[in-house]
Design a protein around this motif. Structure first.
Motif, mmCIF file in Angstrom:
data_model
loop_
_atom_site.group_PDB
_atom_site.id
_atom_site.type_symbol
_atom_site.label_atom_id
_atom_site.label_comp_id
_atom_site.label_asym_id
_atom_site.label_seq_id
_atom_site.Cartn_x
_atom_site.Cartn_y
_atom_site.Cartn_z
ATOM 1 N N VAL A 54 0.839 -1.203 0.000
ATOM 2 C CA VAL A 54 0.000 0.000 0.000
ATOM 3 C C VAL A 54 0.868 1.245 0.000
ATOM 4 O O VAL A 54 0.650 2.186 -0.779
ATOM 5 N N ILE A 55 1.877 1.245 0.882
ATOM 6 C CA ILE A 55 2.766 2.399 0.980
ATOM 7 C C ILE A 55 3.524 2.610 -0.329
ATOM 8 O O ILE A 55 3.708 3.737 -0.784
ATOM 9 N N ASP A 56 3.962 1.522 -0.947
ATOM 10 C CA ASP A 56 4.678 1.636 -2.220
ATOM 11 C C ASP A 56 3.815 2.316 -3.277
ATOM 12 O O ASP A 56 4.300 3.175 -4.033
ATOM 13 N N PHE A 57 2.538 1.934 -3.351
ATOM 14 C CA PHE A 57 1.647 2.532 -4.343
ATOM 15 C C PHE A 57 1.437 4.013 -4.063
ATOM 16 O O PHE A 57 1.539 4.862 -4.967
ATOM 17 N N ILE A 58 1.155 4.338 -2.808
ATOM 18 C CA ILE A 58 0.911 5.736 -2.457
ATOM 19 C C ILE A 58 2.155 6.581 -2.707
ATOM 20 O O ILE A 58 2.072 7.706 -3.236
ATOM 21 N N ALA A 59 3.330 6.065 -2.357
ATOM 22 C CA ALA A 59 4.568 6.812 -2.571
ATOM 23 C C ALA A 59 4.833 7.023 -4.061
ATOM 24 O O ALA A 59 5.329 8.085 -4.474
ATOM 25 N N THR A 60 4.494 6.039 -4.882
ATOM 26 C CA THR A 60 4.649 6.196 -6.329
ATOM 27 C C THR A 60 3.781 7.329 -6.850
ATOM 28 O O THR A 60 4.211 8.118 -7.709
ATOM 29 N N LEU A 61 2.565 7.425 -6.332
ATOM 30 C CA LEU A 61 1.684 8.526 -6.743
ATOM 31 C C LEU A 61 2.228 9.867 -6.259
ATOM 32 O O LEU A 61 2.239 10.856 -7.007
ATOM 33 N N HIS A 62 2.675 9.918 -5.023
ATOM 34 C CA HIS A 62 3.167 11.192 -4.465
ATOM 35 C C HIS A 62 4.447 11.656 -5.147
ATOM 36 O O HIS A 62 4.718 12.869 -5.213
ATOM 37 N N ASN A 63 5.253 10.722 -5.652
ATOM 38 C CA ASN A 63 6.516 11.063 -6.306
ATOM 39 C C ASN A 63 6.392 11.068 -7.831
ATOM 40 O O ASN A 63 7.405 11.033 -8.525
ATOM 41 N N PHE A 64 5.171 11.135 -8.332
ATOM 42 C CA PHE A 64 4.933 11.094 -9.782
ATOM 43 C C PHE A 64 5.683 12.242 -10.458
ATOM 44 O O PHE A 64 5.706 13.379 -9.960
ATOM 45 N N SER A 65 6.273 11.964 -11.598
ATOM 46 C CA SER A 65 7.181 12.926 -12.238
ATOM 47 C C SER A 65 6.497 14.223 -12.640
ATOM 48 O O SER A 65 7.136 15.281 -12.677
#
Length: 851
Positions: free
Chosen positions: A349-360
């Motif tokens: 879950v954290i990995d998915f959320i972090a990917t969204l927050h760090n979106f280019s």
């Protein structure tokens, strides 16, 4: 995995915890609810930095003298002796079972324990629940409603998890530092996250080929990398892009498949029926792989230790529940449904959320869809009954007026949003009702709804308030609610929040002729007061409603040559998209399955009792969402074909017979089976199943001729699992129209570059329609509310025969001074050379700006 036998009850720490709880109960300056909130914060299993674990349960069912002996109320711990492969479909794992004494304090039970392993990304933690013997000597289980990890579902013991380590290692801490306020600065107001500009609604199990959050993480990371490198997106990537918020359908644990006879064959955590002989192990002889306590800590007391050490072999099965997400038992709502986790680990879950927050291209919000207005009937087997008030059409009403229940539900939500969410969507706000004895009326519990909105998130010391969406159709279920609902009650109480508006709600049927003309009043409401509404046309519920439309209704065949084409176009209509994204106030939302053109239905394999009923209600899916070409694919409807339904028309005919029989017999399955069997080859006015001699498939006649309740349930399960598998959007990537995908993406970028479109139109703006018995056209003019310099003109054909658009007359504009900035695909370029008069067909539209 080495496991320790040295699991010990820590007496002094436990009594300190009990004393803390006593001090709260004795405090005369706080309300019962405030006390319950403070207690709830420490309920569940919390792994501390000193390697001790605090465990607390609210157990009102154990009040009084029901527990006669301390040995009858124990914490049961399952420690894996073998490594667990969380990706294995099925495995047998040896566990050590330990039982630990607890301290009972009124309605609460407490324990502090040493020696428990906490779960991490790479290793399993100890599993736990509370057990006691009732007056008849029967063992009863009390599960943790506030668990952080339930890798094997709600009926299994919860897993102890190292949440502190999980939060420290997340890769998006800079995002929270930028958007939150430090708890060290107590004199500042906690910031509330602002609204995004467009939302994509996603059902995790169908949104990727993997059907998991890690599958979505892979998709968004790939899109982020491509955009960072300046690469063009493929159509199957463009449908995910351009949104700055993602709203997941509920991802809390759902109900699970349960049968009345036996559960062992399908339980995800199945303990062998006959336990081995109890072996008492002296504490001194216990081996350990845990380090000794720190030197500055007093020696751990040996007053209590577990002297029950059983080593059961437990069958672990990877959860395979298929559900649209709203059938929740409430227990474990702070955790994530393991069926959406490929790894079964909360880290996913954290990995998915972090990917969204760090979106280019900038952070993307994650919005949780929270279901706290009702519980499925399975909650009766999982929660103490003080959580529930009584039955309703969904299952059970929740007892929000109990201080303890109210506090625990808010604590569930706090733990949920602390995974890193940016917003919440509160499902079924109209369901939060209670009888007020002071007014002698049933009233809405708006105080609780607003408390959900005002619950602060805390990520590593950075606090934020969530962007909030309410779904609230009051006065539902009053007759005629679709036309009289205002959708504004909670916006008026909390102006910074949003509500689902009337055109995104459950009853949209844009596949019918004249739909948008009939919805003109609601369309005007969107334009003039919809700045705090979620707008759009397609969501998980509306697309499902499209499957339920009777085929004798007046269908708008301008949208396609087949029912499948009509439905796909209706819920991803370019003209509607131009109106919503390019002109309307509010916050637009799309549903991924609709924008892809993928099938969708309310399929679930999570219960035995109502499976046939659900399947019969979803039979329209076969007409509206399944073409013969789709059905003929080798990977489609595999189980149904094994039953003998090799032809789609055969399946449709039997499905309609089943649907009618269910209604005629009032859902009596035995009568339904007889009814359907008896009607084979006969004319009963409803049965369209072919005669037996006309069926060439050898399996089909036998299946139908010997139809009984067991076979009905088998059919229902096969239909729903096959239907769910068909709905994966990856099955439809090759059918995406690249021009439509590119057009929709361009619209989303346009919306993002014109944020002022969210505001209501002003008195000098224009919005109107041309409507007659042949066609309906929307048109309008908007200007920037502050500068009045930026201007947008729009014309969209919303249904009927082709029409000629004359914006110079309708809006009194000199069209020689305007240009087309976006036009729906399919309009010939030469048709727009003279903007004073041009023709639009059903589903077409243009956006224009001054030259």
């Amino acid at each position: 995995m080495a496991a320790s036998r040295r699991i010990r009850f820590i007496e002094d720490e436990t009594f300190s915890l009990v004393e803390w709880a006593d001090s709260i109960h004795r405090d005369l300056t706080t309300t019962y609810f405030e006390k319950a909130q403070r207690i709830a914060h420490r309920l569940g299993a919390n792994y501390r930095s000193d390697r001790l674990t605090e465990i607390g349960f609210w157990t009102p069912e154990l009040a009084g003298d029901i527990i006669q002996s301390e040995h009858k109320l124990e914490l049961e711990i399952f420690t894996p002796l073998d490594s667990i492969d969380f990706r294995a479909k099925e495995q047998q794992v040896r566990f050590r079972r330990s039982r630990i004494p607890v301290i009972k304090q009124g309605e609460y039970v407490w324990a502090v324990v040493y020696g428990l392993k906490a779960g991490t990304r790479d290793q399993a933690g100890c599993f736990y629940w509370l057990r006691y013997e009732d007056a008849d000597g029967k063992v009863q289980i009390i599960r943790d409603p506030l668990a952080y990890s339930l890798p094997y579902g709600v009926f299994a013991p919860a897993e102890l998890y190292d949440v502190r380590k999980l939060q420290k290692k997340r890769t998006d801490l800079a995002y929270f530092r930028h958007t939150g306020s430090s708890t060290n600065l107590s004199d500042i107001t906690i910031p509330r996250l602002p609204a995004p500009t467009s939302i994509l609604q996603i059902h995790v199990n169908t949104a990727s080929a993997a059907g998991t959050l890690e599958g979505l993480t892979e998709i968004y990371q790939r899109i982020s990398d491509k955009l960072a490198d300046g690469q063009a997106l493929a159509p199957e990537e463009a449908v995910y892009a351009g949104y700055d918020a993602i709203q997941l359908l509920p991802v809390e644990p759902t109900i699970e498949y349960r049968r009345e006879d036996t559960q062992s064959e399908h339980q995800f955590f199945s303990i062998q029926a006959t336990p081995p002989k109890i072996t008492k192990v002296p504490l001194e002889a216990a081996d350990t792989d845990f380090p000794e306590p720190e030197p500055d800590r007093a020696p751990l007391p040996h007053t209590f230790h577990s002297d029950f050490h059983r080593k059961p072999t437990i069958t672990l099965r990877q959860p395979n529940t298929q559900n649209w997400g709203y059938d929740v038992p409430i227990l474990g709502s702070s955790a994530t449904n393991p069926a959406v986790l490929g790894s079964l680990r909360p880290d996913e879950v954290i990995d998915f959320i972090a990917t969204l927050h760090n979106f280019s291209q900038g952070p993307i919000y994650l919005i949780y869809d929270l279901v706290y207005g009702h519980a499925d009937n399975q909650a009766l087997d999982l929660l103490n009954h003080q959580f529930l008030k009584g039955p309703n059409m969904y299952g059970q009403d929740l007892n929000h007026q109990s201080p303890q229940v109210r506090a625990i539900l808010l604590e569930m939500q706090r733990r949920k949003i602390n995974t890193g969410a940016d917003g919440i969507r509160i499902d079924g706000g109209q369901d939060f009702r209670f009888f007020n004895p002071l007014t002698d009326r049933v009233e809405q519990d708006d105080t609780y709804l607003l408390a959900m909105s005002d619950l602060a998130q805390n990520i590593q010391g950075y606090r934020r308030l969530m962007f909030t969406i309410f779904e609230d159709g009051r006065p539902w279920p009053q007759e005629g609610w679709e036309e009289i609902s205002r959708y504004r009650e909670l916006i008026e109480k909390k102006p910074e929040s949003f509500q689902w508006g009337p055109l995104i709600f459950a009853h949209n049927t844009p596949t019918l002729e004249g739909y948008w003309d009939k919805k003109w009043r609601r369309a005007c409401e969107v334009i003039f007061q919809g700045n705090r509404w979620i707008t759009g046309c397609g969501n998980h519920d509306t697309v499902r409603r499209g499957n339920q439309i009777d085929l004798d209704k007046p269908i708008n065949w301008n949208l396609g040559s087949s029912l499948v084409e009509v439905l796909n176009t209706a819920y991803n209509n370019p003209a509607t998209q131009i109106w919503v994204q390019g002109f309307c106030p509010g916050l637009p939302m799309d549903f991924l399955n609709a924008t892809v053109g993928a099938s969708w239905g309310f399929f679930r394999n999570t219960d035995d009792r109502y499976g046939v009923k659900i399947a019969s209600e979803e039979i329209g899916f076969l007409d509206w969402q399944v073409s013969p070409e789709m059905y003929e694919k080798e990977t489609s409807f595999v189980q149904i074909k094994k039953l003998g339904f090799t032809d789609l028309e055969q399946l449709r005919s039997f499905g309609k017979a089943l649907q009618t029989a269910m209604i005629e017999t009032d859902y009596d399955l035995e009568q339904v089976a007889k009814f359907c069997s008896h009607c084979l080859g006969e004319d009963h006015g409803f049965c369209e199943v072919p005669a037996l001699e006309d069926l060439n498939e050898p399996n089909l006649p036998h299946f139908l001729a010997t139809l009984d309740v067991v076979k009905l349930k088998r059919f229902a399960m096969a239909f729903m699992e096959d239907g769910h598998n068909l709905c994966k959007v990856s099955n439809f990537f090759d059918q995406i129209d690249p021009t439509i995908a590119a057009f929709n993406l361009a619209l989303r970028h346009y919306r993002r570059s014109h944020p002022w479109l969210q505001d209501n139109i002003l008195g000098c703006d224009r919005f109107n329609r041309i409507s007659n018995d042949r066609h309906t056209t929307f048109y309008g003019l908007r200007c920037h509310p502050e500068t009045r310099q930026q201007a947008i003109a729009m014309a969209t054909h919303m249904g009927g025969t082709p029409c000629t658009v004359t914006l110079d007359k309708w809006l009194q504009l000199d069209m020689s001074q305007w240009k087309v900035v976006l036009a729906t695909p399919g309009i010939p370029a030469e048709a727009l050379q003279d903007l004073s008069a041009f023709e639009l067909h059903d589903g077409q539209g243009v956006l224009l700006e001054p030259i």
